[in-house]
Motif scaffolding. Structure first.
Motif, PDB file in Angstrom:
ATOM      1  N   SER A 124      40.885  46.952   8.467  1.00 10.99           N
ATOM      2  CA  SER A 124      40.348  48.219   8.949  1.00 10.99           C
ATOM      3  C   SER A 124      39.005  48.495   8.281  1.00 10.99           C
ATOM      4  CB  SER A 124      41.330  49.353   8.642  1.00 10.99           C
ATOM      5  OG  SER A 124      41.424  49.555   7.240  1.00 10.99           O
ATOM      6  N   PRO A 125      38.233  49.478   8.765  1.00 12.20           N
ATOM      7  CA  PRO A 125      36.916  49.764   8.171  1.00 12.20           C
ATOM      8  C   PRO A 125      36.952  50.033   6.671  1.00 12.20           C
ATOM      9  CG  PRO A 125      37.115  50.885  10.273  1.00 12.20           C
ATOM     10  CD  PRO A 125      38.455  50.278   9.986  1.00 12.20           C
ATOM     11  N   SER A 126      38.020  50.656   6.180  1.00 15.11           N
ATOM     12  CA  SER A 126      38.135  50.921   4.742  1.00 15.11           C
ATOM     13  C   SER A 126      38.589  49.699   3.965  1.00 15.11           C
ATOM     14  CB  SER A 126      39.124  52.068   4.499  1.00 15.11           C
ATOM     15  OG  SER A 126      40.452  51.642   4.778  1.00 15.11           O
ATOM     16  N   GLY A 127      39.189  48.750   4.660  1.00 15.65           N
ATOM     17  CA  GLY A 127      39.740  47.577   4.004  1.00 15.65           C
ATOM     18  C   GLY A 127      41.132  47.783   3.442  1.00 15.65           C
ATOM     19  N   CYS A 128      41.675  48.981   3.580  1.00 13.19           N
ATOM     20  CA  CYS A 128      43.002  49.274   3.022  1.00 13.19           C
ATOM     21  C   CYS A 128      44.129  48.864   3.960  1.00 13.19           C
ATOM     22  CB  CYS A 128      43.119  50.766   2.709  1.00 13.19           C
ATOM     23  SG  CYS A 128      41.992  51.309   1.401  1.00 13.19           S
TER      24      CYS A 128
ATOM     25  N   PRO B 222      51.325  37.880  24.921  1.00 14.64           N
ATOM     26  CA  PRO B 222      50.760  37.891  23.561  1.00 14.64           C
ATOM     27  C   PRO B 222      49.302  38.334  23.507  1.00 14.64           C
ATOM     28  CG  PRO B 222      52.029  35.897  23.919  1.00 14.64           C
ATOM     29  CD  PRO B 222      51.946  36.585  25.247  1.00 14.64           C
ATOM     30  N   TYR B 223      48.978  39.096  22.474  1.00 15.20           N
ATOM     31  CA  TYR B 223      47.591  39.455  22.202  1.00 15.20           C
ATOM     32  C   TYR B 223      46.915  38.296  21.461  1.00 15.20           C
ATOM     33  CZ  TYR B 223      49.416  44.181  23.034  1.00 15.20           C
ATOM     34  OH  TYR B 223      50.025  45.282  23.576  1.00 15.20           O
ATOM     35  N   ALA B 224      45.599  38.193  21.637  1.00 16.60           N
ATOM     36  CA  ALA B 224      44.868  37.089  21.018  1.00 16.60           C
ATOM     37  C   ALA B 224      43.749  37.558  20.098  1.00 16.60           C
ATOM     38  CB  ALA B 224      44.276  36.175  22.101  1.00 16.60           C
ATOM     39  N   THR B 225      43.425  38.851  20.122  1.00 15.11           N
ATOM     40  CA  THR B 225      42.275  39.326  19.356  1.00 15.11           C
ATOM     41  C   THR B 225      42.426  40.809  19.055  1.00 15.11           C
ATOM     42  OG1 THR B 225      39.847  39.540  19.410  1.00 15.11           O
ATOM     43  CG2 THR B 225      40.993  39.642  21.519  1.00 15.11           C
ATOM     44  N   ILE B 226      41.855  41.249  17.932  1.00 19.38           N
ATOM     45  CA  ILE B 226      41.958  42.641  17.462  1.00 19.38           C
ATOM     46  C   ILE B 226      40.575  43.165  17.110  1.00 19.38           C
ATOM     47  CG2 ILE B 226      43.055  44.204  15.798  1.00 19.38           C
ATOM     48  CD1 ILE B 226      44.887  41.948  14.980  1.00 19.38           C
ATOM     49  N   LEU B 227      40.356  44.446  17.370  1.00 17.76           N
ATOM     50  CA  LEU B 227      39.144  45.130  16.915  1.00 17.76           C
ATOM     51  C   LEU B 227      39.499  46.553  16.507  1.00 17.76           C
ATOM     52  CD1 LEU B 227      36.006  45.267  16.611  1.00 17.76           C
ATOM     53  CD2 LEU B 227      35.958  46.122  18.970  1.00 17.76           C
ATOM     54  N   TRP B 228      39.232  46.904  15.248  1.00 15.00           N
ATOM     55  CA  TRP B 228      39.385  48.295  14.811  1.00 15.00           C
ATOM     56  C   TRP B 228      38.197  49.095  15.352  1.00 15.00           C
ATOM     57  CZ3 TRP B 228      43.405  50.285  11.813  1.00 15.00           C
ATOM     58  CH2 TRP B 228      44.275  49.349  11.253  1.00 15.00           C
ATOM     59  N   VAL B 229      38.482  50.221  16.009  1.00 16.04           N
ATOM     60  CA  VAL B 229      37.401  51.075  16.520  1.00 16.04           C
ATOM     61  C   VAL B 229      37.208  52.314  15.653  1.00 16.04           C
ATOM     62  CG1 VAL B 229      37.476  50.231  18.883  1.00 16.04           C
ATOM     63  CG2 VAL B 229      39.016  52.083  18.216  1.00 16.04           C
TER      64      VAL B 229
ATOM     65  N   GLN C 134      38.266  37.093  22.932  1.00 11.06           N
ATOM     66  CA  GLN C 134      37.557  37.661  21.787  1.00 11.06           C
ATOM     67  C   GLN C 134      37.081  39.082  22.089  1.00 11.06           C
ATOM     68  OE1 GLN C 134      33.879  35.665  20.696  1.00 11.06           O
ATOM     69  NE2 GLN C 134      34.176  36.111  18.523  1.00 11.06           N
ATOM     70  N   LEU C 135      37.223  39.949  21.098  1.00 18.07           N
ATOM     71  CA  LEU C 135      36.669  41.307  21.106  1.00 18.07           C
ATOM     72  C   LEU C 135      35.604  41.394  20.033  1.00 18.07           C
ATOM     73  CD1 LEU C 135      40.029  43.288  21.138  1.00 18.07           C
ATOM     74  CD2 LEU C 135      38.329  43.483  22.950  1.00 18.07           C
ATOM     75  N   LEU C 136      34.478  42.047  20.341  1.00 21.21           N
ATOM     76  CA  LEU C 136      33.417  42.241  19.355  1.00 21.21           C
ATOM     77  C   LEU C 136      32.890  43.664  19.429  1.00 21.21           C
ATOM     78  CD1 LEU C 136      31.086  39.087  19.530  1.00 21.21           C
ATOM     79  CD2 LEU C 136      32.759  39.644  17.772  1.00 21.21           C
ATOM     80  N   PRO C 137      32.515  44.261  18.282  1.00 17.67           N
ATOM     81  CA  PRO C 137      31.859  45.570  18.317  1.00 17.67           C
ATOM     82  C   PRO C 137      30.474  45.451  18.927  1.00 17.67           C
ATOM     83  CG  PRO C 137      31.802  44.678  16.097  1.00 17.67           C
ATOM     84  CD  PRO C 137      32.654  43.748  16.900  1.00 17.67           C
ATOM     85  N   HIS C 138      30.051  46.481  19.641  1.00 18.27           N
ATOM     86  CA  HIS C 138      28.730  46.454  20.272  1.00 18.27           C
ATOM     87  C   HIS C 138      27.866  47.626  19.826  1.00 18.27           C
ATOM     88  CE1 HIS C 138      25.685  47.042  23.476  1.00 18.27           C
ATOM     89  NE2 HIS C 138      25.764  45.733  23.634  1.00 18.27           N
ATOM     90  N   THR C 139      28.385  48.846  19.968  1.00 17.00           N
ATOM     91  CA  THR C 139      27.615  50.051  19.651  1.00 17.00           C
ATOM     92  C   THR C 139      28.440  50.950  18.747  1.00 17.00           C
ATOM     93  OG1 THR C 139      26.568  49.917  21.828  1.00 17.00           O
ATOM     94  CG2 THR C 139      26.339  52.000  20.637  1.00 17.00           C
ATOM     95  N   GLY C 140      27.751  51.578  17.793  1.00 17.18           N
ATOM     96  CA  GLY C 140      28.421  52.445  16.839  1.00 17.18           C
ATOM     97  C   GLY C 140      28.404  51.818  15.457  1.00 17.18           C
ATOM     98  N   ASN C 141      29.140  52.438  14.529  1.00 12.90           N
ATOM     99  CA  ASN C 141      29.245  51.881  13.183  1.00 12.90           C
ATOM    100  C   ASN C 141      30.678  51.459  12.921  1.00 12.90           C
ATOM    101  OD1 ASN C 141      30.726  54.266  12.285  1.00 12.90           O
ATOM    102  ND2 ASN C 141      28.747  55.328  12.332  1.00 12.90           N
ATOM    103  N   THR C 142      30.917  50.885  11.754  1.00 14.01           N
ATOM    104  CA  THR C 142      32.244  50.352  11.469  1.00 14.01           C
ATOM    105  C   THR C 142      33.318  51.436  11.478  1.00 14.01           C
ATOM    106  OG1 THR C 142      31.812  50.558   9.091  1.00 14.01           O
ATOM    107  CG2 THR C 142      31.351  48.428  10.120  1.00 14.01           C
ATOM    108  N   GLN C 143      32.923  52.687  11.206  1.00 14.90           N
ATOM    109  CA  GLN C 143      33.891  53.778  11.190  1.00 14.90           C
ATOM    110  C   GLN C 143      34.172  54.339  12.583  1.00 14.90           C
ATOM    111  OE1 GLN C 143      35.411  54.711   8.355  1.00 14.90           O
ATOM    112  NE2 GLN C 143      34.233  53.231   7.156  1.00 14.90           N
TER     113      GLN C 143
END
Length: 365
Positions: A214-218, A250-257, A329-338
């Motif tokens: 996750s963005p915090s790493g926790c 089955p899921y193949a990829t994860i992205l925290w938003v 694959q999922l990748l972030p595009h716009t915004g910040n890690t939080q």
């Protein structure tokens, strides 16, 4: 860019194994073979501007460092290259990765001073630049990995590394390299972090497909081939993980938003949103739009010709989703890690799609 909740592009190169963007998202690197094809965004369409030829076998991983503007690629040919843009051309540097089986995945660390390479050799190579000898070298994370490494993800502290493998285990390792890293501070995953230290280990009922901090790493989430999504919160109980048995493929990829929500995707061909409330994972919705009514690709056309009597129209062959094959694959595009506002998907159908979470009028199934 338009304000549509979903935009998609068929690059016409066949199934896409991996993709990566530059810092300002004006260039896109993809691979569907042993070539890296780089596209430039022009008037809302992607135009090919570079083709990088160095690998001999299919490329299995790409990552584009936003600040140093370097691309790292890995392949079934057991080679890893760092690509640097210089005088109008991309120049490769071979990495001394020391693996005797194909590479499976690669990712830059948050500070971009090292990267990790998963492999079928039952190890992860943590690579960094050795200035004295002017080359990229590696150290290996081996024990207790007992099978092919399929997924990796860096903790925000640039030291911890999550690793998923086909031995049905998700693990958190220390990838502290004293040559390039400052001594890490204690965190919920532990206080002493020598290189190779296993900070945590979790058992799944299927091989791991993707892992993500996750963005915090926790928090750490992972998905497995048995159609499960799992979560552990190091702030609560580092030994206890929560698992959701889904009814989806089955899921193949994860992205925290955000810190409390994540998107997963895979063989159901649609992104799916989950949230976390009081440590509990909850399914929110499947986000998608119907496919456009246009000529299908050649495979569908051939199938229609063969089975003409059984199918009335070409639309009978189409899934009720934008992607017509697995999302890989999922990748972030716009915004910040939080707070990720837009993200992209690529799939085995050859599509790259841009999804807008803030303007999502997509059909929810």
């Amino acid at each position: 860019m338009s304000q549509s909740p979903v935009q998609s592009w068929d690059l016409g190169i066949g199934p896409i194994y991996c993709h990566a963007f530059n810092k300002d998202r004006t260039q896109l690197a993809v691979s569907s073979s042993n070539l890296i094809q780089i596209y430039q965004l022009q008037n809302g369409a992607w135009k090919e501007v570079y083709v990088l030829k160095e690998h001999d076998l299919p490329i299995t991983g790409l990552d584009w460092a936003p600040n140093t503007n370097r691309i790292v690629s890995c392949s079934q040919d057991k080679n890893v290259f760092v690509w640097t843009f210089d005088n109008g051309n991309w120049k490769p540097e071979l990495v001394l990765v020391r693996i005797n089986r194909g590479a499976t995945t690669v990712k830059w660390s948050p500070l971009e001073n090292k990267f990790a390479v998963g492999s079928s050799a039952k190890l992860v190579a943590v690579c960094y630049y050795e200035r004295e000898n002017d080359w990229w070298v590696s150290k290996h994370l081996k024990k207790p990995i007992r099978s092919t490494v399929t997924a990796i993800d860096w903790h925000p502290n640039n030291v911890l590394l999550a690793v998923g493998a086909t031995d049905f285990r998700a693990r958190v390792f220390s990838a502290y390299v004293k040559e390039v890293d400052e001594k890490p501070s204690p965190n919920p995953w532990g206080s002493k972090m020598p290189f190779g230290q296993v900070m945590a280990e979790y058992v799944a009922a299927g091989w791991i497909k993707s892992v993500s901090f996750s963005p915090s790493g926790c928090r750490l989430a992972w998905v497995a081939q048995d159609s499960t999504l799992s979560l552990v919160d190091a702030n609560q109980d580092i030994q206890k993980s929560a698992t959701v048995q889904t009814t989806h493929l089955p899921y193949a990829t994860i992205l925290w938003v955000t810190e409390n929500s994540l998107v997963v995707a895979g063989f159901d061909c649609s992104p799916m949103l989950y949230t976390i409330n009081n440590g509990t994972l909850s399914f929110v919705s499947k986000l998608d739009v119907p496919p456009e009514n246009k000529n299908a690709n050649s495979i569908f056309q051939k199938f229609r010709n063969v089975d003409r009597n059984a199918l009335e129209t070409l639309s009978d062959l189409q899934l009720k989703s934008l992607h017509q094959n697995a999302i890989v694959q999922l990748l972030p595009h716009t915004g910040n890690t939080q707070n990720i506002v837009k993200f992209t998907t690529c799939g085995s159908d050859g599509l790259v799609a841009l999804w807008d979470l803030k303007n999502n009028r997509a059909v929810v199934h």
